[in-house]
Design an enzyme around this catalytic site. Structure first.
Site, mmCIF file in Angstrom:
data_model
loop_
_atom_site.group_PDB
_atom_site.id
_atom_site.type_symbol
_atom_site.label_atom_id
_atom_site.label_comp_id
_atom_site.label_asym_id
_atom_site.label_seq_id
_atom_site.Cartn_x
_atom_site.Cartn_y
_atom_site.Cartn_z
ATOM 1 N N ASP A 1 0.856 -1.183 0.000
ATOM 2 C CA ASP A 1 0.000 0.000 0.000
ATOM 3 C C ASP A 1 0.893 1.235 0.000
ATOM 4 O O ASP A 1 1.962 1.242 0.620
ATOM 5 C CB ASP A 1 -0.862 0.034 1.264
ATOM 6 C CG ASP A 1 -2.015 -0.952 1.226
ATOM 7 O OD1 ASP A 1 -2.031 -1.819 0.326
ATOM 8 O OD2 ASP A 1 -2.893 -0.856 2.103
ATOM 9 N N SER B 1 8.743 3.199 5.191
ATOM 10 C CA SER B 1 9.462 4.098 4.308
ATOM 11 C C SER B 1 9.079 3.860 2.869
ATOM 12 O O SER B 1 7.962 4.147 2.468
ATOM 13 C CB SER B 1 10.970 3.958 4.500
ATOM 14 O OG SER B 1 11.662 4.829 3.627
ATOM 15 N N HIS C 1 4.774 -7.404 -0.042
ATOM 16 C CA HIS C 1 4.415 -8.693 -0.630
ATOM 17 C C HIS C 1 5.066 -8.871 -1.998
ATOM 18 O O HIS C 1 5.561 -7.921 -2.601
ATOM 19 C CB HIS C 1 2.895 -8.804 -0.738
ATOM 20 C CG HIS C 1 2.198 -8.839 0.588
ATOM 21 N ND1 HIS C 1 1.586 -9.973 1.083
ATOM 22 C CD2 HIS C 1 2.032 -7.879 1.536
ATOM 23 C CE1 HIS C 1 1.057 -9.704 2.270
ATOM 24 N NE2 HIS C 1 1.313 -8.436 2.564
#
EC number: 4.1.1.65
Length: 297
Positions: free
Chosen positions: A92, A254, A149
């Site tokens: 995300d 980050s 992921h």
């Protein structure tokens, strides 16, 4: 440039990056309810964190701030796009830059780029498979889901820990700090996939307490030198991760930089490109089917 921005940038060069990050890491690991609950509650309010997607929705139920920050999501919160051969978004966040690796350089912001070889720890042979390939830089904001992921199924070939500074990562530092992502501490993970070589580079920043991978756990500095660990068949038992599987996480978050080799994949020309993205969305398709977009400005 506004004076407050100049002051912020000056502080970035003067601040003891690693000391600040260690202190923040200790606070984030604190399990005393009166401390961790206050930290979590303030964070949720400040960044308007959506807990409805979390596997554990009550933010104060987590044992520490770090446990809250690296929270798991409900199984159906991030469905994986099922387009054949697609490369998925690994996290995300927001795409800050995306495009081609040009003459061994990766675009950072107007007037700034950094070296592919430098990003991967200074080894030209390690960087060679990505020359002329593609990159995407994804910034994870404080309110985002902070697990990373796999865009494609892959077999781990090498993990490289590159020590460095811990400048804050935001639009201002991207515009102002030369070679920001090749100067900050980072962990580069190189995989073999159906579309050739792939690298996921997890870049640290100020107050990023640590970076973890699912196979090595906490990745810690080693005498402030570049450290490479081979995972191919010649070195140790191969590690294979499925498409969409978790490969690592940030404790205080980050940036992730995704690298692919040349002539294998092309980025989608979607409204989400250079904007918000979610883990599991399609970012690229095989070169014969995807549509490229103009170079970064």
């Amino acid at each position: 440039m506004p004076f407050k921005d100049q002051l912020f940038l000056a502080s970035q060069y003067l601040a003891p990056h690693h000391l600040v990050s260690r202190l923040m890491g200790r606070a984030a690991d604190c399990r005393a309810p009166e401390i961790k609950n206050r930290m979590i509650a303030r964070f949720v309010r400040r960044y308007n964190v959506d807990m409805s997607e979390a596997l554990v929705e009550d933010p104060l139920a987590y044992a520490s701030f770090n446990d809250f920050f690296t929270r798991a999501l409900k199984p159906d919160a991030r469905p994986l796009d099922d387009e054949p051969g697609a490369a998925l978004c690994p996290a995300d966040g927001a795409i800050s830059q995306i495009g081609a690796i040009d003459n061994g350089r990766i675009f950072q912001a107007k007037g700034h780029s950094f070296g592919l070889t430098d990003l991967l720890g200074g080894d030209a042979e390690r960087a060679a498979p990505f020359a002329g390939g593609q990159f995407a830089t994804i910034y994870l904001s404080p309110r985002d889901y902070h697990r990373v992921h796999m865009p494609l199924a892959g077999t781990l070939r090498e993990m490289v820990h590159v020590p460095g500074r811990l400048f804050s990562v935001n639009p201002l530092t991207a515009r102002s700090v030369p070679e920001l992502f090749a100067r900050n501490e980072r962990v580069a993970c190189l995989f073999d996939t159906e579309h050739g070589p792939m690298a996921l580079v997890l870049v640290g920043a100020m107050i990023v307490a640590s970076i973890e991978t699912v196979w090595a756990g906490l990745v810690t500095p080693h005498k402030r030198q570049v450290r490479s660990v081979r995972y191919d068949a010649a070195a140790r038992a191969p590690i294979h991760l499925d498409k969409g599987a978790e490969m690592g996480r940030f404790k205080l978050g980050s940036t992730v930089i995704v690298l692919f080799g040349p002539k294998r994949l092309r980025w989608l020309d979607l409204p989400s490109v250079r904007g918000p993205v979610r883990m599991g969305e399609t970012l690229a398709l095989p070169a014969s089917t995807a549509i490229s977009f103009p170079e970064s400005e």
